[in-house]
Scaffold this active site. Structure first.
Site, mmCIF file in Angstrom:
data_model
loop_
_atom_site.group_PDB
_atom_site.id
_atom_site.type_symbol
_atom_site.label_atom_id
_atom_site.label_comp_id
_atom_site.label_asym_id
_atom_site.label_seq_id
_atom_site.Cartn_x
_atom_site.Cartn_y
_atom_site.Cartn_z
ATOM 1 N N ASP A 34 0.835 -1.216 0.000
ATOM 2 C CA ASP A 34 0.000 0.000 0.000
ATOM 3 C C ASP A 34 0.866 1.261 0.000
ATOM 4 O O ASP A 34 0.708 2.138 0.851
ATOM 5 C CB ASP A 34 -0.922 0.019 1.216
ATOM 6 C CG ASP A 34 -1.630 -1.308 1.444
ATOM 7 O OD1 ASP A 34 -1.987 -1.952 0.451
ATOM 8 O OD2 ASP A 34 -1.828 -1.691 2.612
ATOM 9 N N ASN A 220 -15.509 1.343 6.757
ATOM 10 C CA ASN A 220 -14.452 0.846 7.623
ATOM 11 C C ASN A 220 -13.396 1.944 7.675
ATOM 12 O O ASN A 220 -12.867 2.358 6.640
ATOM 13 C CB ASN A 220 -13.861 -0.444 7.058
ATOM 14 C CG ASN A 220 -12.915 -1.128 8.026
ATOM 15 O OD1 ASN A 220 -12.858 -0.791 9.198
ATOM 16 N ND2 ASN A 220 -12.171 -2.101 7.528
ATOM 17 N N ASP A 223 -7.305 3.371 5.662
ATOM 18 C CA ASP A 223 -6.771 3.888 4.398
ATOM 19 C C ASP A 223 -6.911 5.403 4.237
ATOM 20 O O ASP A 223 -7.396 5.889 3.205
ATOM 21 C CB ASP A 223 -7.444 3.187 3.213
ATOM 22 C CG ASP A 223 -7.162 1.702 3.158
ATOM 23 O OD1 ASP A 223 -6.336 1.233 3.956
ATOM 24 O OD2 ASP A 223 -7.764 1.014 2.322
ATOM 25 N N SER A 240 -13.096 1.958 3.247
ATOM 26 C CA SER A 240 -12.810 0.681 2.607
ATOM 27 C C SER A 240 -14.031 -0.213 2.687
ATOM 28 O O SER A 240 -14.684 -0.299 3.714
ATOM 29 C CB SER A 240 -11.639 0.007 3.309
ATOM 30 O OG SER A 240 -11.460 -1.310 2.851
ATOM 31 N N SER A 242 -17.359 -2.127 2.981
ATOM 32 C CA SER A 242 -18.467 -1.690 3.826
ATOM 33 C C SER A 242 -19.279 -0.614 3.124
ATOM 34 O O SER A 242 -19.741 -0.775 2.016
ATOM 35 C CB SER A 242 -17.945 -1.210 5.178
ATOM 36 O OG SER A 242 -17.207 -2.218 5.807
ATOM 37 N N HIS A 284 -21.207 -2.949 0.728
ATOM 38 C CA HIS A 284 -20.099 -3.899 0.873
ATOM 39 C C HIS A 284 -19.519 -4.378 -0.438
ATOM 40 O O HIS A 284 -18.949 -5.480 -0.542
ATOM 41 C CB HIS A 284 -20.493 -5.101 1.740
ATOM 42 C CG HIS A 284 -19.367 -5.517 2.640
ATOM 43 N ND1 HIS A 284 -18.414 -6.432 2.264
ATOM 44 C CD2 HIS A 284 -19.014 -5.114 3.874
ATOM 45 C CE1 HIS A 284 -17.540 -6.582 3.232
ATOM 46 N NE2 HIS A 284 -17.876 -5.795 4.215
ATOM 47 N N GLU A 288 -11.079 0.020 -1.892
ATOM 48 C CA GLU A 288 -10.220 0.482 -0.811
ATOM 49 C C GLU A 288 -9.111 1.358 -1.379
ATOM 50 O O GLU A 288 -8.994 1.569 -2.594
ATOM 51 C CB GLU A 288 -9.638 -0.705 -0.043
ATOM 52 C CG GLU A 288 -8.810 -1.668 -0.869
ATOM 53 C CD GLU A 288 -8.502 -2.961 -0.108
ATOM 54 O OE1 GLU A 288 -9.362 -3.401 0.667
ATOM 55 O OE2 GLU A 288 -7.417 -3.506 -0.296
ATOM 56 N N HIS A 371 -3.756 -0.684 -4.703
ATOM 57 C CA HIS A 371 -3.597 0.212 -3.556
ATOM 58 C C HIS A 371 -2.499 1.236 -3.843
ATOM 59 O O HIS A 371 -1.471 1.306 -3.186
ATOM 60 C CB HIS A 371 -3.293 -0.560 -2.284
ATOM 61 C CG HIS A 371 -3.693 0.208 -1.059
ATOM 62 N ND1 HIS A 371 -4.585 -0.282 -0.144
ATOM 63 C CD2 HIS A 371 -3.352 1.452 -0.628
ATOM 64 C CE1 HIS A 371 -4.750 0.614 0.821
ATOM 65 N NE2 HIS A 371 -4.013 1.676 0.533
#
Length: 525
Positions: A34, A220, A223, A240, A242, A284, A288, A371
């Site tokens: 990431d 969430n 990040d 992220s 969710s 969901h 992310e 990412h």
């Protein structure tokens, strides 16, 4: 990050974070998951730093050779050069996220930090200016938080300041993957509500009489990345899976978000009283690693996210959106705003930057690349920075690809990684273009398979034959090229680029983005 959390071992306590020099070794390849990139000017030279999950970091003067202050990605966690004794210094974050708990049994999970220079941060002694290190701490796929630490130097050490966004909370006593009580009173929400910073507890945040966090709506809290807009206003985008990814303005003096306080709407987007403006996602669907870059030339904001799951068979892939405003709405080439409904598939949204691919001169395929971060260097060059896995395992490495703006104002990723300071962008004449190319269409799916390698011929009469058919046209005295393939219009770039062989052979390559959100690549044989 969503899967495969790397667990950080517990450490002994100490009173303060002691300064620790970056004792580095030079490596041509580096594993920083990431990777988030920033740069500073040192002795008149731009130096690039990447910070990533698992408290890993590296620096480089050329984006090719890296200096790393570690020999393995996870060493020296008891007195880390960035955050010191994490057991002690981040204890407030882990009171909520947990240590040796749930999905992080045996240690901690520290994910996806981002570092930015804030000239207006105010220290307690009155000094101004700080490097700000925002990170996420988590133990489950929803019980997480975002905190930040500050330093007067980019290499740290960084001193913990506060935890600014929580997720995974409930309205009543409840648990999530452990015996930890997830009642919101165990976060800072109780104080924010009691002091009137935000309105009362929102029913949107929970389900089932308040016993369950609503992951269709709420994010969430991981990040985080920060950026300045055209007016030098500071923002944090985060989230992220969710409920998706949100954005909040940041008070530069304190580093604390300016929470909206009440629910509202902004150009059709949900503005949550606590989480901020919802830019993308929901229900969901995978997504992310949000990252936003403002480009002064196009006066546009570019939002990068990654879909899929991060392991080598997970179909991880980067997507791109564009907006005139820092807080959206962001759209793709179909002019779609990527806030999902319960029936949406995320693959319908966003320009797919690249999928799993392998040209014939590559000895292994790139898989689950994502990412990412991106940077516009001091000399105006766009660079895409991401981690990728490969065929044959879960090891990962950082890659850097040049990007160039196409005629429609979309940064377009070139096929090969950046390999040295001689970056060939000389004009390619029509006669040089004519010939046979290896061709990849990255499509729009989250398919984990390696994409097929096709062959096409760009002919002198401006037609395209071979595995696909269509037409091409190049703008005179520029690197702009356009294609029409099976009634889809693509705008792109054609340049000379060095390939990834040991010889770094110069090849004519093209990259173009279609109005169907697909990216196509070609490499002349």
């Amino acid at each position: 990050m969503f899967l495969l959390p790397v667990l950080l071992l517990l450490s002994s306590c100490q009173e303060t974070i002691e300064s620790k020099d970056w004792d580095t070794i030079e490596m041509p390849r580096v594993s920083v998951h990431d990777p988030s990139i920033t740069s500073v000017t040192e002795d008149g030279e731009e130096v690039f730093y990447i910070f990533g999950s698992h408290l890993a970091q590296a620096k480089s003067k050329d984006l090719v050779n890296w200096e790393v202050p570690f020999q393995t990605e996870y060493e020296d966690l008891d007195n880390n050069i960035i955050l010191g004794d994490i057991d002690k210094n981040l204890r407030e974050a882990f009171e909520w996220a947990g240590k040796d708990d749930a999905d992080s049994a045996g240690g901690y999970s520290i994910w996806a930090p981002d570092v930015i220079w804030n000239p207006n941060y105010k220290w307690k002694n009155g000094d101004k200016g700080a490097y700000m290190y925002y990170y996420s701490a988590t133990s489950t796929w929803r019980r997480s938080n975002i905190g930040f630490a500050v330093s007067k130097t980019i290499e740290g050490p960084y001193t913990y300041q506060d935890t600014v966004v929580y997720s995974g909370f409930t309205q009543v006593d409840s648990t999530d993957g452990s015996d930890r009580n997830t009642h919101y009173k165990n976060t800072h929400l109780k104080k924010l509500i009691s002091t009137g910073v935000i309105d009362e507890f929102s029913s949107n945040w929970v389900l089932n009489s308040g016993t369950e966090y609503n992951t269709d709506y709420a994010p969430n809290a991981i990040d985080p990345t920060l950026f300045y807009d055209e007016n030098e206003k500071l923002w944090m985008v985060y989230g992220s899976w969710s409920g998706g990814m949100y954005i909040l303005p940041i008070d530069e003096k304190t580093g604390i978000p300016m929470y909206p306080g009440v629910d509202s709407e902004n150009q059709g987007l949900i503005v949550d009283r606590y989480f901020g403006t919802k830019l993308i996602g929901g229900y969901h669907q995978s997504g992310e690693g949000p990252y936003i870059v403002y480009d002064k030339e196009t006066q546009s904001y570019y939002l990068f996210v990654t879909y899929g799951q991060l392991h080598s068979s997970g179909g991880y892939n980067m997507r791109l959106f564009k907006s005139d405003n820092p807080d959206g709405p962001y759209v793709d080439m179909k002019n779609q705003v990527p806030v999902f409904s319960s029936t949406d598939q995320n693959s319908q949204y966003g320009v797919k930057i690249m999928g799993n691919y392998q040209f014939s001169n590559m000895n292994k395929a790139y898989k689950s690349s994502g990412h990412n971060s991106a940077i516009i260097t001091e000399d105006g060059q766009w660079m895409l920075v991401y981690h990728t896995r490969f065929t044959g395992g879960e090891s990962h490495e950082v890659r850097v690809h040049p990007m160039m703006m196409n005629r429609n104002g979309w940064p377009t990723t070139l096929p090969f990684e950046y390999v040295n300071n001689e970056y060939f962008v000389s004009e390619v004449g029509d006669k040089d273009i004519i010939g046979s190319y290896e061709f990849i269409n990255h499509g729009t799916t989250n398919d984990p398979k390696v994409l097929p390698l096709s062959t096409v011929e760009l002919r002198a009469d401006k037609t395209i034959t071979g595995d696909v058919s269509g037409t091409w046209d190049k703008e005179a005295q520029s690197s702009f090229i356009s294609f029409v393939i099976e009634d889809v219009h693509y705008e792109g770039i054609i340049v000379m680029q060095q390939d990834e062989t040991k010889e770094q052979t110069k090849k004519i390559v093209f990259s173009a983005i279609g109005d169907n959100n697909q990216t196509i690549w070609g490499v002349k044989k």
